[in-house]
Scaffold this motif. Structure first.
Motif, PDB file in Angstrom:
ATOM      1  N   ALA A 106      57.812  42.619  50.791  1.00 59.45           N
ATOM      2  CA  ALA A 106      55.930  42.315  49.746  1.00 59.45           C
ATOM      3  C   ALA A 106      56.422  40.701  50.206  1.00 59.45           C
ATOM      4  O   ALA A 106      55.019  40.636  50.592  1.00 59.45           O
ATOM      5  N   LYS A 127      54.058  48.793  38.174  1.00 56.34           N
ATOM      6  CA  LYS A 127      55.396  47.830  37.170  1.00 56.34           C
ATOM      7  C   LYS A 127      56.898  48.476  38.234  1.00 56.34           C
ATOM      8  O   LYS A 127      57.152  47.959  38.402  1.00 56.34           O
ATOM      9  N   PHE A 152      42.364  34.074  50.076  1.00 53.79           N
ATOM     10  CA  PHE A 152      43.243  32.876  49.617  1.00 53.79           C
ATOM     11  C   PHE A 152      43.355  34.225  48.049  1.00 53.79           C
ATOM     12  O   PHE A 152      44.803  34.905  47.260  1.00 53.79           O
ATOM     13  N   ALA A 205      56.065  47.552  48.155  1.00 53.77           N
ATOM     14  CA  ALA A 205      56.669  46.957  47.849  1.00 53.77           C
ATOM     15  C   ALA A 205      57.631  48.341  47.008  1.00 53.77           C
ATOM     16  O   ALA A 205      59.130  47.478  46.997  1.00 53.77           O
ATOM     17  N   LEU A 248      56.689  49.212  41.779  1.00 48.81           N
ATOM     18  CA  LEU A 248      56.828  47.601  42.583  1.00 48.81           C
ATOM     19  C   LEU A 248      58.695  47.383  42.294  1.00 48.81           C
ATOM     20  O   LEU A 248      59.373  46.842  43.055  1.00 48.81           O
ATOM     21  N   MET A 278      47.565  40.478  43.940  1.00 52.00           N
ATOM     22  CA  MET A 278      49.185  40.471  43.610  1.00 52.00           C
ATOM     23  C   MET A 278      49.322  39.748  42.386  1.00 52.00           C
ATOM     24  O   MET A 278      50.456  40.659  41.801  1.00 52.00           O
ATOM     25  N   ALA A 279      48.560  39.700  41.686  1.00 48.15           N
ATOM     26  CA  ALA A 279      49.335  38.963  40.291  1.00 48.15           C
ATOM     27  C   ALA A 279      48.602  40.192  39.485  1.00 48.15           C
ATOM     28  O   ALA A 279      48.741  40.558  38.672  1.00 48.15           O
ATOM     29  N   LEU A 337      54.110  33.703  42.138  1.00 47.57           N
ATOM     30  CA  LEU A 337      54.035  35.409  43.074  1.00 47.57           C
ATOM     31  C   LEU A 337      55.240  35.211  43.669  1.00 47.57           C
ATOM     32  O   LEU A 337      55.978  36.876  43.280  1.00 47.57           O
ATOM     33  N   ARG A 392      57.394  36.136  40.663  1.00 50.85           N
ATOM     34  CA  ARG A 392      57.237  37.112  39.870  1.00 50.85           C
ATOM     35  C   ARG A 392      58.107  38.107  40.565  1.00 50.85           C
ATOM     36  O   ARG A 392      58.781  39.732  39.757  1.00 50.85           O
ATOM     37  N   THR A 426      51.487  42.667  39.994  1.00 47.23           N
ATOM     38  CA  THR A 426      52.590  42.587  39.203  1.00 47.23           C
ATOM     39  C   THR A 426      52.558  42.366  37.943  1.00 47.23           C
ATOM     40  O   THR A 426      53.014  41.761  37.067  1.00 47.23           O
ATOM     41  N   GLY A 427      51.691  42.482  36.861  1.00 46.14           N
ATOM     42  CA  GLY A 427      51.011  42.122  36.027  1.00 46.14           C
ATOM     43  C   GLY A 427      50.826  41.621  35.439  1.00 46.14           C
ATOM     44  O   GLY A 427      51.150  40.706  34.268  1.00 46.14           O
ATOM     45  N   LEU A 428      50.587  40.007  35.793  1.00 49.06           N
ATOM     46  CA  LEU A 428      50.732  38.590  35.611  1.00 49.06           C
ATOM     47  C   LEU A 428      49.344  38.527  35.284  1.00 49.06           C
ATOM     48  O   LEU A 428      48.658  37.294  34.280  1.00 49.06           O
ATOM     49  N   LEU A 460      53.682  38.826  52.391  1.00 49.16           N
ATOM     50  CA  LEU A 460      53.410  37.252  51.399  1.00 49.16           C
ATOM     51  C   LEU A 460      53.503  36.209  52.703  1.00 49.16           C
ATOM     52  O   LEU A 460      52.648  35.096  52.384  1.00 49.16           O
ATOM     53  N   PHE A 481      48.935  47.675  47.087  1.00 46.36           N
ATOM     54  CA  PHE A 481      50.871  46.383  47.270  1.00 46.36           C
ATOM     55  C   PHE A 481      52.128  47.497  46.601  1.00 46.36           C
ATOM     56  O   PHE A 481      52.719  46.720  46.857  1.00 46.36           O
ATOM     57  N   MET A 488      60.893  40.831  39.266  1.00 45.07           N
ATOM     58  CA  MET A 488      60.680  42.320  39.291  1.00 45.07           C
ATOM     59  C   MET A 488      61.659  42.743  40.282  1.00 45.07           C
ATOM     60  O   MET A 488      62.591  44.124  40.218  1.00 45.07           O
ATOM     61  N   GLN A 489      61.627  43.059  41.740  1.00 45.16           N
ATOM     62  CA  GLN A 489      62.141  43.697  42.339  1.00 45.16           C
ATOM     63  C   GLN A 489      63.720  43.467  42.114  1.00 45.16           C
ATOM     64  O   GLN A 489      64.395  44.696  43.479  1.00 45.16           O
ATOM     65  N   PHE A 495      44.137  38.282  47.882  1.00 44.70           N
ATOM     66  CA  PHE A 495      45.465  38.614  48.018  1.00 44.70           C
ATOM     67  C   PHE A 495      45.959  38.561  46.622  1.00 44.70           C
ATOM     68  O   PHE A 495      46.927  38.540  46.413  1.00 44.70           O
ATOM     69  N   ALA A 496      45.942  36.919  46.391  1.00 43.23           N
ATOM     70  CA  ALA A 496      46.334  36.419  44.906  1.00 43.23           C
ATOM     71  C   ALA A 496      46.333  37.184  43.768  1.00 43.23           C
ATOM     72  O   ALA A 496      47.246  37.727  43.086  1.00 43.23           O
TER      73      ALA A 496
END
Lengths: 646, 379
Positions: free
Chosen positions: B291, B246, B329, B283, B249, B336-337, A33, A36, B340-342, B295, B279, A40-41, B332-333
């Motif tokens: 950010a 995205k 966990f 960001a 961010l 956030m994924a 994370l 990533r 962030t587009g994951l 985290l 988020f 991006m940032q 938030f994981a």
């Protein structure tokens, strides 16, 4: 209840081990994370920043003010008029119905306009201003402004719209603008982003169309911040555009208006050329139409009326209409023959009233014939047989060459819609276009401006101008662009024999000023202002042998569309020519009766700069002339008042 | 050593318990919540209303609840774990019949004073119940098929009910959270390997079948999966939101565009900017630094929980602590994924930061359990 299990030994150690393993996996995921976010940032931040700016910032075009069009004296022909409109923002209006009710009490707005506005308002976002009514009077705007507290969300806005103060008088030359259409976009290769503005006005016809790029100017831009719904938050900055360039025409609006008014009721075209520099002082076509109708968006009824009128008001006859030149072509035939030396000016030709060529009998307009006739008399009395004879001697190719030299059968490059090329036929043309051999009968027909020969009033005026000056006069419509003078239309000498030209002018003088001339009744009698000219009457139907035997039907007895065209070309003053005038009256009958008086009147207007004395007219015509002048002055005064108001 | 003896000898009593609270976790939770308040203030355009004020109140209420739960001995919670799980299953069932429809899914019951999302509650009660189950189960039986099947059912029943709402995000959280507790309890790794292998195999089979004669799904189902996996296939629908997220961010850069200066959120380009996508606002306005700071706070919370669990000799307490930490966990994981587009957008809020009542209250109660485990651990 069971005793709590003291967690010791293997299972406790296994739990710790697995907790550590889990922690490691979690750290790994957090690492991904973090990576990533970092990529991006930090690494791609610039790209994303750019995308965010693109999201947020809209670039709007500011349409430039369109260039104005003036006549030669600085009279505005096409202006940008302030145009008031009422705009409503739905979200500010509160109760839309109620507010609109109050508005209609103040200002008269047709119900269908109101319905259309309501429909558009409901379709668009509530913050988008929607135009409710257009082209309001200033009094209405004042009323709205005074009552502003009772009309929430309603504002009066001012915009620019094209206005043609002289309306019909200049419609065919200046043309008109209209909203850009999909058809326009598909037809023209123009990347100007302004064209993407809905309802952006572009020139559709005439000078407005041909000089679109000069008049348009270039777009300014403003950068505005918008939110996700497209609402404008604020203006960030703006860059003003470059306004279009002003254009001054060679046209004399007053003379133009006179010519239009003089031809009222006819289907005709008239052209006045200034011999000094080729300036087109007037290019009038009657009947005309009001170009302002098109700017506003023409109604179906008006459009149908214009299209179904047999006099074709939309056609710019002066430059676009082509007609057999009839006897006005005799100057071409004569000049070709005299220049070639196939006949001397004094040599006579016998006119028995007809000529037989290759088994076909060609008639002179005078059945009894003119007897022995030389060049001078033949032109003065418009004897046909003389020309039948000399044309056969000189041949069509020399005649066509002379015609082109004098400005017939060639396209004059004017920035108005559809300038006609006309036709000066020759052997090559017939072989190429019609695939037939040229026959001697064709030459004979052409010698008196019938058959294949076609010319426009503009070309005839150019011909008169070139004969009058001996120079290559090219018509000039645009006097200056943005204050910079365009090149003069007076060209080099045509290289014609000056002696022959002098005789030609003398003969044309006698056409008007000799008692036996065909245009004697339409002469100018003021000293030093006398006019030289040539009448023409061109047939649009074939006269059969049968009809000829019975007696040719008089024009008055024929339906309008089968009557002869009436033509007249002229220049004046004879001694020191300043203007050339050509008039064609469609199906007007005889050139001397229908076209010559109009040409004379227009010529007098030009010569005296709008104030011709009555004693310049033949005495029989003075009453009519006075009455006509008064009527036309009243009309012009009205147009001027309208202009002062605007 | 008897139960009573252990209690009297090692566990603090009365107000002395306050000293034994896991204070670093409390401070970290408050810090995270403060990030949330700040962002809710910002996305409202610099206003306490409509989001920040209720959120602060709920956080205060949640902290109070956490302390109350922390004061109650951990063995009490172990003893009520079963009851709590059954109650939350019944509530899930109630949602099925009486629940209100919000955002196209049945998720909450209106209790009058608050809207309860039983699915949120289930995340915690399931972990509690699984911890209690493995505390009760002799460790040598842990990996026997029958005793593995029972917890699998404990996980699958609520997961299935949540999936029916439909709430894919919570279902995934339940599945992963429950499995983690089983893994920690010492179930043989071969079970996990088998399930993972079967899952991967199944997915591969479905995708391999595409376009062949034995295609396992209909074409439109494949297309839906395509859009789900890659939203850019549908740029005006689901894709629009993730693309805008995205952009927000990424445009934040290293240090951000400044508090309340984020154009993406201020101009409403961001979807759900006060809930699932909060988020991205953070960001955008505070950049990578902001950010990464958030985290880190999350990682520290997990770290303190893991330390507390590993040093706790009570099996129930440490399983519960680790289970809660893992659920936290996953929250938030996954969030956030997602932003962030994951990962595909499945609708999981950012814990303690996103605006929302049930999730925050339930999380704080869960941390109350963690605190109780910490305070009452055998010393």
């Amino acid at each position: 209840m069971k005793k709590p299990q003291r967690d010791s030994g293997e299972s406790a150690r296994r739990l710790s081990r697995r907790a550590m393993l889990l922690g490691t996996v979690q750290l790994g995921i957090v690492g991904v994370l973090g990576w990533r976010m970092q990529s991006m940032q930090v690494e791609q931040a610039d790209q994303f920043r750019l995308l965010a700016e693109e999201n947020r910032i809209n670039i709007r075009l500011i349409p430039p003010a369109r260039g104005l069009i003036f006549d030669r004296n600085g009279l505005p022909l096409a202006e940008n008029e302030q145009n008031y409109r009422v705009v409503m923002v739905r979200e500010d209006a509160g109760d839309v119905e109620d507010t609109l009710n109050r508005l209609t009490q103040l200002v008269d707005i047709p119900q269908d306009t109101l319905d259309r506005a309501l429909e558009e308002m409901n379709r668009r976002s509530p913050f988008v201003p929607v135009t409710i009514a257009d082209r309001l009077k200033w009094e209405d705007v004042a009323k709205i402004n005074i009552n502003a507290p009772a009309l929430p969300g309603i504002t009066a806005e001012v915009g620019l719209s094209r206005h043609y103060a002289l309306g019909e008088d200049i419609a065919h030359v200046v043309g008109y603008v209209g909203p850009v259409s999909d058809y326009d976009l598909s037809r023209i290769d123009d990347q100007d982003p302004l064209l993407q503005i809905p309802k952006f006005q572009i020139g559709k016809t005439g000078v407005e169309n041909k000089l679109e790029h000069t008049l348009r100017g270039s777009a300014g831009t403003k950068r505005i911040e918008v939110n996700a719904l497209g609402r404008v938050m604020r203006e960030l900055d703006r860059q003003e555009g470059i306004p279009g360039k002003d254009i001054q025409l060679a046209l004399d609006a007053r003379l133009q208006a006179y010519a239009q008014a003089r031809m009222d009721g006819e289907s005709a075209g008239a052209v006045v050329i200034d011999l000094e520099d080729g300036d087109l002082r007037a290019i009038a076509s009657a009947p005309a139409f009001d170009p302002n109708l098109f700017v506003r968006g023409i109604s179906v009824k008006d459009w149908t009326d214009l299209n179904e009128n047999i006099y074709r008001p939309l056609a710019a006859k002066a430059a676009q209409g082509t007609y057999p030149p009839g006897s006005t072509f005799k100057m071409v035939t004569a000049l070709a023959a005299l220049e070639a030396g196939v006949i001397s000016p004094e040599e006579t030709v016998y006119c028995p009233g007809y000529t037989d060529v290759a088994d076909i009998r060609f008639h002179c307009w005078k059945r009894a014939g003119h007897g022995n006739i030389n060049f001078h008399e033949s032109l003065k009395q418009s004897c046909d047989c003389y020309y039948y004879e000399v044309s056969q001697r000189v041949g069509i190719d020399k005649m066509a060459e002379m015609a082109r030299k004098l400005g017939l059968g060639i396209k004059h490059d004017l920035p108005i819609s559809a300038v006609a090329r006309g036709l000066a036929p020759d052997k090559t043309w017939k072989a190429e276009v019609r695939g037939e051999d040229w026959r001697i009968g064709d030459t004979v027909n052409a010698s008196i401006g019938q058959g294949y020969v076609l010319s426009s009033p503009l070309q005839l005026a150019v011909m008169a101008a070139r004969i009058a000056t001996g120079h290559e006069i090219t018509p000039r419509l645009i006097k200056s662009v943005d204050g910079i003078e365009e090149p003069s239309g007076r060209g080099e000498s045509l290289g014609l024999n000056e002696n022959i030209l002098r005789r030609m002018r003398q003969s044309m003088n006698d056409v008007c000023n000799h008692r036996r001339g065909t245009a004697y009744r339409s002469r100018i009698i003021a000293d030093g202002m006398r006019m030289a000219g040539k009448t023409g009457t061109s047939q649009v139907r074939r006269i059969t042998a049968e009809e000829r035997a019975r007696g040719v039907t008089r024009n008055e007895d024929l339906p309008w569309e089968r009557r002869d065209h009436a033509l007249f070309v002229s220049f004046a003053p004879v001694e020191n020519p300043r203007f050339a005038v050509a008039v064609v009256v469609e199906h007007g009958g005889g050139g001397s009766k229908a076209a010559a008086p109009i040409a004379r009147d227009i010529m007098l207007q030009a010569l005296y700069d709008g104030e011709p004395p009555l004693d310049a007219y033949p005495s029989a015509e003075r009453d009519r002339a006075r009455e006509q002048q008064e009527r036309i002055r009243a009309r012009l005064a009205e147009a001027n008042r309208g202009q002062d108001r605007a | 050593m008897s139960y009573l003896e252990y209690n009297a000898k090692y566990v603090p009593t009365g107000f002395r318990k306050l000293i034994y609270l896991n204070w670093p976790v409390i401070l970290l939770l408050t810090a995270v919540a403060c990030f949330g308040f700040l962002m809710l203030y910002s996305v409202a355009g610099g206003s306490m209303t409509p989001w920040m004020e209720p959120q602060v109140k709920r956080f205060g209420m949640g902290m109070a609840l956490m302390l109350i739960v922390a004061m109650v001995p951990i063995w009490f919670w172990r003893n009520v774990a079963g009851v709590a799980f059954v109650v939350s299953l019944l509530l899930l069932l109630a949602v099925e019949f009486f629940g209100s429809v919000g955002m196209g899914a049945q998720r909450w019951i209106d209790l009058g004073f608050m809207r309860l999302q039983p699915s949120e509650l289930t995340k915690i009660t399931m972990v509690m119940f699984l911890a209690a189950y493995y505390d009760w189960l002799p460790s040598k039986k842990t990996s026997r098929p029958f005793w593995v099947l029972l917890p699998v059912l404990i996980i699958l029943v609520p997961t299935y009910m949540v999936l029916r709402q439909p709430d894919l995000g919570t279902a995934i959280l339940l599945l992963l959270g429950g499995s983690t507790v089983m893994f920690l309890a010492g179930v043989h790794w071969a079970y996990f390997a088998t399930v993972i292998a079967a899952g991967v195999g199944g997915i591969v089979a479905v995708f391999e079948s595409r376009g062949t004669t034995w295609q396992l799904l209909k074409d439109y189902q494949f297309r839906r999966i395509d859009t789900f996996i890659d939203p850019s296939n549908d740029p005006l629908g689901a894709g629009y939101h993730i693309t805008q997220a995205k952009i927000a961010l990424g445009s934040g850069g290293l240090t951000g565009r400044g508090f309340m200066q984020g154009t993406q959120s201020r101009l409403n380009f961001l979807p759900e900017k006060h809930t699932d996508f909060i988020f991205t606002t953070l960001a955008e306005e505070f950049g990578f630094v902001g950010a990464a700071a958030l985290l880190s706070l999350y990682i520290l919370i997990i770290l303190f929980c893991v330390i507390s669990a590993v040093t706790n000799k009570d099996r129930f307490a440490s399983l519960l602590t680790l289970g809660v930490a893992t659920t936290f966990f996953l929250f938030f994981a996954v969030n956030m994924a997602m932003v962030t587009g994951l990962a595909p957008v499945v609708g999981v809020p950012l814990p303690l930061v996103s605006y929302g009542g049930s999730a925050m209250l339930v999380l704080l109660v869960a941390f109350g359990l963690v605190q109780s485990a910490h305070v009452h651990k055998p010393r």
